[in-house]
Design an enzyme around this catalytic site. Structure first.
Site, PDB file in Angstrom:
ATOM      1  N   GLU A 167       0.758  -1.242  -0.034  1.00  0.00           N
ATOM      2  CA  GLU A 167       0.039   0.019   0.079  1.00  0.00           C
ATOM      3  C   GLU A 167       0.911   1.257  -0.110  1.00  0.00           C
ATOM      4  O   GLU A 167       0.743   1.991   0.971  1.00  0.00           O
ATOM      5  CB  GLU A 167      -1.014  -0.015   1.117  1.00  0.00           C
ATOM      6  N   GLU A 379      -5.112  -8.618   0.848  1.00  0.00           N
ATOM      7  CA  GLU A 379      -5.873  -8.101   2.200  1.00  0.00           C
ATOM      8  C   GLU A 379      -7.366  -8.086   1.648  1.00  0.00           C
ATOM      9  O   GLU A 379      -7.639  -7.443   1.052  1.00  0.00           O
ATOM     10  CB  GLU A 379      -5.099  -7.047   2.513  1.00  0.00           C
TER      11      GLU A 379
HETATM   12  O1  IFM Z   1      -4.019  -3.068   9.216  1.00  0.00           O
HETATM   13  C1  IFM Z   1      -3.997  -2.676   8.034  1.00  0.00           C
HETATM   14  C2  IFM Z   1      -2.980  -3.059   7.214  1.00  0.00           C
HETATM   15  O2  IFM Z   1      -1.820  -2.718   7.759  1.00  0.00           O
HETATM   16  C3  IFM Z   1      -2.729  -2.643   5.978  1.00  0.00           C
HETATM   17  N1  IFM Z   1      -3.987  -2.696   5.047  1.00  0.00           N
HETATM   18  C4  IFM Z   1      -5.294  -2.128   6.041  1.00  0.00           C
HETATM   19  C5  IFM Z   1      -5.367  -3.112   7.176  1.00  0.00           C
HETATM   20  C6  IFM Z   1      -6.686  -2.512   7.812  1.00  0.00           C
HETATM   21  O3  IFM Z   1      -6.751  -0.946   8.100  1.00  0.00           O
END
Ligand code: IFM
Length: 474
Positions: A167, A379
């Site tokens: 990210e 994710e």
């Molecule tokens: O916890 C975070 C993660 O570190 C990166 N993506 C989003 C998740 C939830 O906010």
């Protein structure tokens, strides 16, 4: 009527974590400080003054956690490496104990038939590099390539897939524009410069890894792409949504996968920077062949042009910016003329709207606009205020519902032609949720932060069945 959705053969199932969020042992065995260690200590930055000093104590509970993963039937595990643990100054000598931890982690996974997916960078820049300018300093990209080479040499024979950055939008824009993440700056021009250097770091790291790993090692990056909707068909709203799409998505996708920055991005940010930090040859360096594109998705974004009326009415958060207090500085440079419009519920505990159909639309769009690259969901998940019940279990039906519906959305995208190869649930266990500290629980395993006891939630047992059958009842 319920339906059974079967996923493609060889679909990869897993769950994900990140070093700073779970490891703890912040000052042990030679680990140096990262920007998040510093940020946590700044007054008012993190809920409750929480830090990563102990977190889930994963560093000391490695074997227990590996056994836990095995008991949950996980075929794959996505984790990140703490740069500060491996190279405490961010450059120069390697810390052998730090590298040894990740060697034991990877070996422990392989012994349990769990495939590692290694992320090099999940936001925890070594503090000495920040002191030299961090991501606004072009040199950081070169240091990142050196660090990638260290990991490639040490683990490239055992790790099938490397992800460079997690990210980068958050690193650039939450870190330098809205300031809700470390290092906590609020300067739009700096944020754009950081974004470019993150792109450059990605490209340099892929080259460095390719030079020291075998031809079968796969290279990837993980982007938290925003599915952006215009609030109405009004041309001003459509333009605002297009601008947010440029800053959230195409600022990374285009240079990495096409070798150029979009014209509308350059034009829409010309009042903030002249982009002179893009040197000759940078775009070629960034545009490296990739084997997989990792996508993180939680919730979509609804954007309207910021008329004076809206300014007066809307107190909603800026776009896709969960940690930010209402009406703070925008995380989207150039969107000073655009607002994120609150969407109807239901919401997760983060206040994020639940809209699985937006996930399908995002995946189909990406696979059309950037064809020929397999996608993996690196994710997806949700926070809920889960509690340990008197019966010793953690009942989290809302999480099961959220994940089931988002898996249904992934399945629909595959049916529509998107080449999605895997899904990693965020997160393996409750952990440090950045500016929210330990107040938000994303895990499929509950962590008692007093005793550090892990308890698989109902969702973990449900997910184990989904994995075992490669199918979902919806
Ligand atoms: O916890 C975070 C993660 O570190 C990166 N993506 C989003 C998740 C939830 O906010």
């Amino acid at each position: 009527m319920s339906q059974r959705l079967t996923f493609p053969e060889h679909f990869v199932w897993g769950s994900a974590t990140a070093a700073f969020q779970i490891e703890g042992a912040a000052a042990e065995d030679g680990r140096g400080p990262s920007i998040w260690d510093t940020f946590c200590r700044e007054e008012g930055r993190v809920h409750n003054g929480d830090t990563g000093d102990v977190a889930c104590d994963h560093y000391h509970r490695l074997t227990e956690d590996l056994d836990l993963m095995q008991s949950l039937g996980l075929p794959s595990y996505r984790f990140s490496v703490s740069w500060s643990r491996v190279q405490p100054s961010g450059s120069g000598p390697v810390n052998p104990s730090g590298l040894d931890f990740y060697t034991r982690l990877v070996d422990g996974l392989l012994e349990r038939n769990i495939t590692p997916l290694l992320t090099l960078y999940h936001w925890d820049l070594p503090q000495p590099l920040q002191d030299a300018g961090g991501w606004t300093n072009r040199e950081t990209a070169e240091r990142f390539a050196d660090y990638a080479e260290i990991l490639g040499r040490a683990l490239g024979d055992r790790v099938p897939t490397f992800t460079t950055l997690n990210e980068p939008w958050c690193s650039a824009f939450l870190g330098h524009a809205s300031g809700v993440h470390a290092p906590g700056f609020t300067d739009n021009g700096l944020a754009l410069k950081a974004a470019h250097h993150l792109n450059l770091a990605h490209g340099r790291a892929v080259s460095a890894l390719r030079a020291v790993t075998g031809p079968d090692t796969k290279m990837s990056v993980t982007l938290n792409l925003a599915q952006v909707y215009a609030n109405t068909d009004d041309p001003a709203d459509l333009a605002a949504a297009r601008h947010v799409d440029a800053i959230a998505n195409r600022i990374f996708l285009d240079p990495m996968l096409r070798g150029s920055y979009p014209d509308d991005l350059l034009a829409g940010t010309a009042h903030l920077t002249d982009w002179s930090f893009v040197a000759d040859g940078d775009l070629a360096a960034i545009h490296q062949p990739l084997d997989v594109l990792g996508i993180n998705f939680y919730a979509p974004t609804n954007v309207a042009a910021a008329t004076e009326d809206l300014r007066a009415q809307v107190t909603g958060r800026w776009v896709n910016d969960p940690s930010q207090a209402d009406a703070g500085p925008s995380a989207y440079p150039g969107t000073d003329r655009a607002f994120s419009i609150p969407q109807p519920g239901p919401y997760t505990d983060m206040g994020w709207p639940i809209r699985p159909e937006a996930f399908t639309e995002l995946l189909v769009r990406v696979s059309k606009d950037y064809p020929d690259i397999p996608l993996v969901i690196t994710e997806n998940g949700c926070a809920y205020p889960d509690v340990l019940s008197a019966d010793g279990a953690v009942h989290d039906p809302d999480r099961i519902d959220y994940v089931a519906r988002h898996l249904g959305a992934v399945h629909a995208a595959i049916e529509a032609g998107a080449d999605v190869r895997g899904y990693y649930l965020w997160s393996l266990m409750d952990n440090f949720e950045w500016a929210w500290g330990y107040s938000k629980r994303f895990g499929m395993v509950h962590v008692d932060y007093d005793t550090l006891v892990r308890t698989p939630k109902d969702s973990a047992l449900w997910f184990r069945d989904v994995i075992a059958t490669n199918a979902l009842e919806l």
